[in-house]
Design a protein around this motif. Structure first.
Motif, short mmCIF file in Angstrom:
data_model
loop_
_atom_site.label_atom_id
_atom_site.label_comp_id
_atom_site.label_asym_id
_atom_site.label_seq_id
_atom_site.Cartn_x
_atom_site.Cartn_y
_atom_site.Cartn_z
N PRO A 194 -1.86 37.31 -34.30
CA PRO A 194 -0.72 37.16 -35.21
C PRO A 194 0.25 38.33 -35.09
O PRO A 194 -0.14 39.47 -34.86
CB PRO A 194 -1.36 37.12 -36.59
N SER A 195 1.51 38.02 -35.29
CA SER A 195 2.53 39.06 -35.25
C SER A 195 2.54 39.81 -36.59
O SER A 195 1.95 39.36 -37.58
CB SER A 195 3.90 38.45 -35.00
N LYS A 196 3.23 40.93 -36.63
CA LYS A 196 3.29 41.72 -37.87
C LYS A 196 3.91 40.93 -39.03
O LYS A 196 3.38 40.97 -40.15
CB LYS A 196 4.04 43.02 -37.64
N PRO A 197 5.00 40.19 -38.80
CA PRO A 197 5.53 39.38 -39.91
C PRO A 197 4.55 38.31 -40.39
O PRO A 197 4.47 38.02 -41.59
CB PRO A 197 6.80 38.76 -39.34
N GLN A 198 3.80 37.70 -39.47
CA GLN A 198 2.81 36.70 -39.86
C GLN A 198 1.71 37.34 -40.70
O GLN A 198 1.29 36.77 -41.71
CB GLN A 198 2.20 36.03 -38.63
N ILE A 199 1.25 38.49 -40.29
CA ILE A 199 0.21 39.19 -41.04
C ILE A 199 0.70 39.52 -42.45
O ILE A 199 -0.01 39.33 -43.43
CB ILE A 199 -0.24 40.47 -40.30
N LYS A 200 1.94 39.99 -42.54
CA LYS A 200 2.52 40.32 -43.85
C LYS A 200 2.58 39.08 -44.75
O LYS A 200 2.23 39.14 -45.93
CB LYS A 200 3.90 40.91 -43.65
N LEU A 201 3.02 37.96 -44.17
CA LEU A 201 3.09 36.72 -44.94
C LEU A 201 1.70 36.26 -45.37
O LEU A 201 1.48 35.89 -46.52
CB LEU A 201 3.78 35.62 -44.14
N ILE A 202 0.76 36.28 -44.46
CA ILE A 202 -0.61 35.83 -44.77
C ILE A 202 -1.20 36.67 -45.89
O ILE A 202 -1.81 36.14 -46.81
CB ILE A 202 -1.49 35.86 -43.50
N ARG A 203 -1.02 37.97 -45.82
CA ARG A 203 -1.53 38.85 -46.88
C ARG A 203 -0.86 38.56 -48.22
O ARG A 203 -1.48 38.69 -49.27
CB ARG A 203 -1.34 40.30 -46.49
N SER A 204 0.41 38.20 -48.19
CA SER A 204 1.12 37.96 -49.44
C SER A 204 0.74 36.62 -50.08
O SER A 204 1.05 36.38 -51.24
CB SER A 204 2.63 38.02 -49.22
N LEU A 205 0.07 35.75 -49.34
CA LEU A 205 -0.28 34.43 -49.86
C LEU A 205 -1.37 34.47 -50.93
O LEU A 205 -1.71 33.44 -51.50
CB LEU A 205 -0.70 33.49 -48.72
N HIS A 206 -1.90 35.65 -51.24
CA HIS A 206 -2.84 35.74 -52.35
C HIS A 206 -2.12 35.60 -53.69
O HIS A 206 -2.75 35.33 -54.71
CB HIS A 206 -3.66 37.04 -52.30
N LEU A 207 -0.79 35.73 -53.67
CA LEU A 207 0.01 35.57 -54.88
C LEU A 207 0.47 34.12 -55.02
O LEU A 207 1.00 33.54 -54.08
CB LEU A 207 1.25 36.47 -54.84
N LYS A 208 0.27 33.57 -56.20
CA LYS A 208 0.62 32.17 -56.45
C LYS A 208 2.11 31.91 -56.22
O LYS A 208 2.48 30.89 -55.63
CB LYS A 208 0.25 31.78 -57.88
N LYS A 209 2.98 32.83 -56.64
CA LYS A 209 4.42 32.61 -56.48
C LYS A 209 4.83 32.56 -55.01
O LYS A 209 5.73 31.81 -54.65
CB LYS A 209 5.23 33.67 -57.23
N VAL A 210 4.14 33.30 -54.16
CA VAL A 210 4.44 33.27 -52.73
C VAL A 210 3.95 31.96 -52.12
O VAL A 210 4.65 31.34 -51.31
CB VAL A 210 3.82 34.49 -52.00
N ARG A 211 2.76 31.51 -52.52
CA ARG A 211 2.24 30.22 -52.02
C ARG A 211 3.19 29.09 -52.39
O ARG A 211 3.48 28.21 -51.58
CB ARG A 211 0.85 29.95 -52.58
N LYS A 212 3.68 29.09 -53.62
CA LYS A 212 4.61 28.05 -54.07
C LYS A 212 5.94 28.14 -53.34
O LYS A 212 6.52 27.12 -52.97
CB LYS A 212 4.83 28.14 -55.58
N GLU A 213 6.43 29.36 -53.14
CA GLU A 213 7.72 29.56 -52.48
C GLU A 213 7.71 29.02 -51.04
O GLU A 213 8.63 28.35 -50.62
CB GLU A 213 8.07 31.05 -52.46
N TYR A 214 6.65 29.31 -50.32
CA TYR A 214 6.57 28.91 -48.91
C TYR A 214 5.85 27.59 -48.70
O TYR A 214 5.90 27.02 -47.61
CB TYR A 214 5.89 30.01 -48.08
N GLY A 215 5.14 27.12 -49.70
CA GLY A 215 4.38 25.88 -49.55
C GLY A 215 3.22 26.05 -48.58
O GLY A 215 2.87 25.12 -47.86
N LEU A 216 2.62 27.23 -48.59
CA LEU A 216 1.52 27.55 -47.68
C LEU A 216 0.31 28.04 -48.46
O LEU A 216 0.43 28.49 -49.59
CB LEU A 216 1.95 28.66 -46.71
N PHE A 217 -0.85 27.96 -47.84
CA PHE A 217 -2.06 28.56 -48.38
C PHE A 217 -2.97 28.93 -47.23
O PHE A 217 -2.78 28.48 -46.10
CB PHE A 217 -2.77 27.63 -49.37
N VAL A 218 -3.94 29.75 -47.50
CA VAL A 218 -4.89 30.22 -46.49
C VAL A 218 -6.21 29.51 -46.73
O VAL A 218 -6.71 29.45 -47.85
CB VAL A 218 -5.09 31.75 -46.58
N ALA A 219 -6.79 28.99 -45.66
CA ALA A 219 -8.13 28.40 -45.72
C ALA A 219 -9.02 29.22 -44.79
O ALA A 219 -8.67 29.44 -43.64
CB ALA A 219 -8.11 26.94 -45.28
#
Length: 67
Positions: free
Chosen positions: A2-27
């Motif tokens: 993963p690139s640095k921006p991807q890592i940053k996004l993945i780490r931020s997905l622990h926040l509900k507001k970020v998951r809702k904003e991007y429509g993503l989640f981590v499995a």
């Protein structure tokens, strides 16, 4: 890898507001990831160790995601 921006996004997905904003989640975990492969969800990225990817290569053939 993963690139640095991807890592940053993945780490931020622990926040509900970020998951809702991007429509993503981590499995995480083989069971969850393999279940997602047969679900109606669209995968964006699939990260895994080389050994795991080789082990499940037959299930990953039709995946429409960056592996």
């Amino acid at each position: 890898m993963p690139s640095k921006p991807q890592i940053k996004l993945i780490r931020s997905l622990h926040l509900k507001k970020v998951r809702k904003e991007y429509g993503l989640f981590v499995a995480e975990g083989s069971t969850n990831v393999l279940d997602l492969l047969t679900s109606p969800f669209n995968l964006q990225w699939l990260f895994g160790r080389d050994a795991w990817i080789e082990r499940f290569a037959d299930r990953l053939e039709g995946v429409n995601a960056q592996v």
